[in-house]
Design an enzyme around this catalytic site. Structure first.
Site, PDB file in Angstrom:
ATOM      1  CE1 TYR A 101     -12.139 -90.926 -13.383  1.00 42.17           C
ATOM      2  CE2 TYR A 101     -12.014 -93.162 -14.241  1.00 42.17           C
ATOM      3  CZ  TYR A 101     -12.000 -91.795 -14.452  1.00 42.17           C
ATOM      4  OH  TYR A 101     -11.860 -91.295 -15.713  1.00 42.17           O
ATOM      5  CD1 TRP A 103     -15.568 -92.265 -17.662  1.00 45.03           C
ATOM      6  CD2 TRP A 103     -16.913 -91.780 -19.388  1.00 45.03           C
ATOM      7  NE1 TRP A 103     -14.885 -91.420 -18.507  1.00 45.03           N
ATOM      8  CE2 TRP A 103     -15.693 -91.113 -19.584  1.00 45.03           C
ATOM      9  CE3 TRP A 103     -17.918 -91.632 -20.340  1.00 45.03           C
ATOM     10  CZ2 TRP A 103     -15.436 -90.298 -20.684  1.00 45.03           C
ATOM     11  CZ3 TRP A 103     -17.662 -90.834 -21.450  1.00 45.03           C
ATOM     12  CH2 TRP A 103     -16.442 -90.171 -21.616  1.00 45.03           C
TER      13      TRP A 103
END
Ligand SMILES: Nc1nc2c(c(=O)[nH]1)N[C@H]1C(S)=C(S)[C@@H](COP(=O)(O)OP(=O)(O)OC[C@H]3O[C@@H](n4cnc5c(=O)[nH]c(N)nc54)[C@H](O)[C@@H]3O)O[C@H]1N2
Ligand SMILES: Nc1nc2c(c(=O)[nH]1)N[C@H]1C(S)=C(S)[C@@H](COP(=O)(O)OP(=O)(O)OC[C@H]3O[C@@H](n4cnc5c(=O)[nH]c(N)nc54)[C@H](O)[C@@H]3O)O[C@H]1N2
Ligand SMILES: [Mo]
Length: 752
Positions: A101, A103
């Site tokens: 996980y 950005w």
């Protein structure tokens, strides 16, 4: 024109400087720290590196405090491929965790997770994770209440243009601020939050522990974690005064009688009145009643920020917000109803058409098993252990190999000392990043990626009408490679290079993506330039994409029978039979007040509620070593905020330093006092790179990272989202010399 783009904006490249594009009305602060972070040779990973202890057979106990051996790409690729093969053969693909996980960066082609999954899927797949740290509780709950996914709802969120025209009362639970509006996942070409807010003629109310969560408007200071109590009291007040819209409730919702009985206290003997809520949320009864009346007599939009549901039983804050908007009865009307996360990212409610841009295929993951994203430590510590998700029991897999690219779990996860324990369990951890983050410093094999400023890519974001051709600004630092080339090299080592690359290099793939864009718009009456022209222009703008006058759920509200929602009843569910049927004690069948695991209403003396919000100067932990972030710290420490009286009571001086602590950990931060803070709270932004030192026998975080303090628990057996905003701490003055940082230097390298 040479342009580049990031999650925080679009920039013109001029020599070694970046200038925000001229038509961006509110360029972000974050961009000011980008170049210096990307050029910082102390924090960039320059060459592939292997942890010495791992080479010598240590399975993981030293995986947080070790030295590294730099190696060639060939050696690193052989080691990674060897581990992938060994783990698949000995334990199967369910022993690989490829959730990864994070950005990452804005370009769609070198998107780290897509490249990593494409690589791992060809190896037979891996365990991945579901939902996000941002709003897992909402992602799971939205379909039950609205029949829409959260993403589908966001796409039809009432547009800012419509709010500006029609809304006379904007109520922001958790605020609406240009701070968080600075970013949007996959990039954005314009920032407009503050202009939209300024253009709004009606009243604005910021219901939050921090005044700065709204630049203008009235501030209603609420005790954190208690919004559900306030919302229920507003509902109760609307009901007993008959200010609610009974017709709307009957026509457009199901379960109203059950929810009404709960408000009136028919089952539990406790009416959810303003008197009941006042001491919980620390807002006077009269103010609650006045607010309910204002809501009923205005064109009112209820906005719930993402932050509200990153808390214990976070599902309830979202659901109670929906219920409140339903009782006001303006859902589906111009300027009224419900919103989720206006300006949580800069693109929510943007009056642009939605565009489905193409992306790189990740292939198929043969492993179907997943974990809820924030249950990573539980999974590592408890292989085979049972947990509940969407009301059903599941078992954690037994992970032998972690491969992370484009995320920083030692930033984003809660209770990082606990994660560190779990992190020691797998045989091998591989991390691919451009910087020596705390996660990279806890890996066995470290692969250096280029910064987006060193490569070519395309920015395309579904709510942004601009597509940006991202040109490189610098040569790669050290031996860094683009994400695609890294995964291609690993694929070659695994023997499936052709399947991975399909015979194309990065430029070949960008052309393919662009051809798909051209194809998408071939029937439109405007022309999309060919690849070469796009490259030369740097930017292509979709015409007529900018002034959508959207109203969420307008069709459904106009005619619920003709446009039913995809819920169990076809209507908005105020009581949901499916959820009730799960019989979860931590997520009942209607919006409910449930005492959070930690809360000021039953706290020990001296405890403060910790707010660990998103930073002004960074995107999470990205660019923490850049000028804007470093310049905002004091003596290298992150600054936290306290009310002046709270500081005085504890002998804490403005401009000094504090130790913030609880049973889970302790961190050092610089202090700034402001009367824009609630007296019973302390605010320490997230994202300072984790830096733990042994000080006076304590594992002390010395940089100001709040996640050594936060609680690692799921919101409930429904969504299992993180509860970062539910945390109590204590604070004391730190008068001793500051221990040195280590995160500002590279790790120590030795010869093999
Ligand atoms: N206490 C607390 N904790 C929180 C939150 C909170 O409010 N409070 N918020 C949560 C939320 S909402 C989120 S979304 C998460 C965010 O957590 P993350 O998304 O993990 O945070 P980032 O710092 O953005 O991490 C991205 C990583 O990708 C790396 N990277 C960037 N570009 C590239 C690239 O091109 N290639 C590769 N290989 N790597 C790259 C960066 O260097 C960085 O290490 O944090 C969560 N954690
Ligand atoms: N500059 C910048 N912007 C960002 C990011 C970033 O890293 N930097 N990250 C992006 C990401 S990934 C996400 S998911 C969004 C997150 O968007 P949000 O979740 O909205 O952002 P936060 O800053 O965590 O929280 C907003 C405010 O909520 C308030 N708050 C906390 N707890 C409570 C509570 O119990 N009740 C009430 N009423 N208020 C409370 C705090 O005062 C806090 O300032 O931000 C995005 N925007
Ligand atoms: Mo997020």
């Amino acid at each position: 024109m040479k342009l580049t783009a990031a999650h925080w904006g679009t920039y013109e490249i001029k020599g070694d400087q970046l200038h925000p594009v001229k038509d961006d009305p509110e360029p972000s602060r974050i961009g000011k720290g980008w170049v210096s972070a990307a050029r910082d040779t102390n924090s960039r990973i320059l060459r592939p590196a292997i942890r010495k202890g791992w080479l010598e057979g240590d399975k993981g106990t030293k995986r947080c405090d070790d030295v590294y051996v730099e190696v060639s790409w060939e050696q690193a690729a052989k080691l990674v491929a060897g581990e992938v093969r060994r783990v698949v053969t000995d334990h199967g693909n369910e022993a690989i965790f490829g959730g990864s996980y994070g950005w990452a960066s804005a370009g769609r082609f070198h998107h780290s997770q897509s490249q990593l999954r494409r690589f791992l899927n060809l190896a037979g797949g891996s365990i991945t994770s579901t939902e996000t740290y941002s709003h897992a509780a909402a992602e799971v709950l939205f379909p039950y209440i609205t029949g829409l996914t959260q993403a589908q709802f966001q796409e039809q969120t009432t547009s800012w243009l419509n709010l500006i025209e029609h809304c006379t009362l904007l109520v922001g639970f958790g605020g609406i601020s240009g701070r968080t509006g600075q970013v949007s996942s996959s990039g954005l070409s314009r920032h407009e939050t503050e202009s939209w807010m300024a253009a709004l003629k009606g009243r604005k109310i910021n219901i939050s522990p921090q005044q700065s969560d709204m630049t203008s408007g009235e501030w209603l200071s609420i005790r954190p974690g208690t919004d559900v109590a306030l919302m229920l009291a507003l509902c109760h007040t609307l009901l007993i005064n008959e200010w609610h819209d009974e017709g709307f409730l009957e026509r457009c919702t199901s379960g109203w009688p059950t929810f009404r009985a709960y408000l009136l206290g028919e089952g539990d003997g406790q009416a959810k009145s303003a008197d009941w809520a006042a001491p919980i949320c620390d807002i006077p009864t009269e103010q609650i009643i006045a607010l309910a009346k204002d809501m009923a007599t205005n064109r009112t939009l209820i906005n719930v920020s993402f932050s509200l549901q990153r808390s214990d039983h976070g599902e309830q804050a979202l659901w109670a917000g929906w219920a409140l908007a339903a009782m006001i009865g303006q859902i589906g009307q111009p300027g009224g109803g419900f919103g989720f996360g206006y300006s949580g990212v800069g693109t929510i409610g943007r009056p642009t058409k939605i565009t489905r841009w193409p992306s790189l295929s990740q292939g198929k993951n043969a492993v179907k098993r997943t974990i809820p994203v924030a249950r990573i430590t539980d999974m590592l510590l408890n292989p085979g252990g049972e947990y509940f998700y969407k009301g059903h029991p599941y078992q954690y897999p037994d992970i032998k190999l972690i491969f992370w690219s484009g995320g920083n779990p030692f930033h984003h996860h809660q209770d990082l000392h606990r994660l560190q324990k779990g992190w020691q369990k797998p045989d091998t951890v591989v991390v691919c990043d451009h910087s020596w983050t705390a996660t990279a410093r806890r890996a066995d094999i470290v692969l250096p990626a280029t910064s987006p400023l060193e490569r070519t890519d395309i920015m395309m974001q579904k709510t942004d009408p601009s597509v940006i051709y991202m040109s490189p600004m610098f040569e790669p630092l050290g031996d860094a490679k683009d994400d695609f080339d890294i995964m291609r090299l690993l694929s070659a080592e695994m023997g499936y290079e052709q399947a991975f690359s399909e015979g194309r290099d990065a430029e070949g793939w960008l052309r393919i993506l662009w051809e798909k864009v051209q194809k998408r718009f071939e029937k439109n009456d405007f022309e999309v330039p060919d690849f070469e022209s796009f490259k030369a222009m740097g930017r292509f703008e979709l015409p007529d994409h900018g002034d959508e006058d959207r109203v969420a759920l307008a069709d459904f509200v106009k005619d619920p029978d003709a446009h039913p929602l995809g819920t169990e009843s076809g209507k908005l569910t105020l009581f949901n039979e499916t959820i009730a049927g799960y019989r979860l004690s931590d997520c009942p069948g209607h919006p409910s007040w449930i005492q959070p695991i930690e809360n000021l209403t039953n706290a020990p003396d001296g405890a403060l509620h910790l707010i660990s919000a998103q930073p002004w100067t960074r995107l999470h932990s990205q660019n923490d070593r850049g000028a804007e972030s470093v310049g905002s710290k004091r003596e290298g420490r992150e600054i936290c905020f306290l009310h002046p009286e709270t500081a005085k009571e504890r002998g804490i001086k403005d401009g000094g330093f504090v130790r913030i602590f609880n049973e889970r950990g302790a961190t050092l931060a610089a202090i700034s006092v402001t009367d824009g803070m609630r007296r019973d709270c302390i605010s320490l932004p997230t994202g300072a790179w984790l830096d733990i030192a042994q000080v006076d026998g304590e594992a002390l975080e010395v940089h100001g990272n709040p996640n050594v303090l936060t609680i690692d628990k799921g919101t409930s057996g429904l969504a299992q989202g993180n509860i970062a905003h539910t945390t109590l701490v204590f604070v004391e003055s730190w008068d001793k010399p500051l221990p040195p940082l280590s995160i500002d230097k590279p790790p120590r390298f030795v010869d093999a």
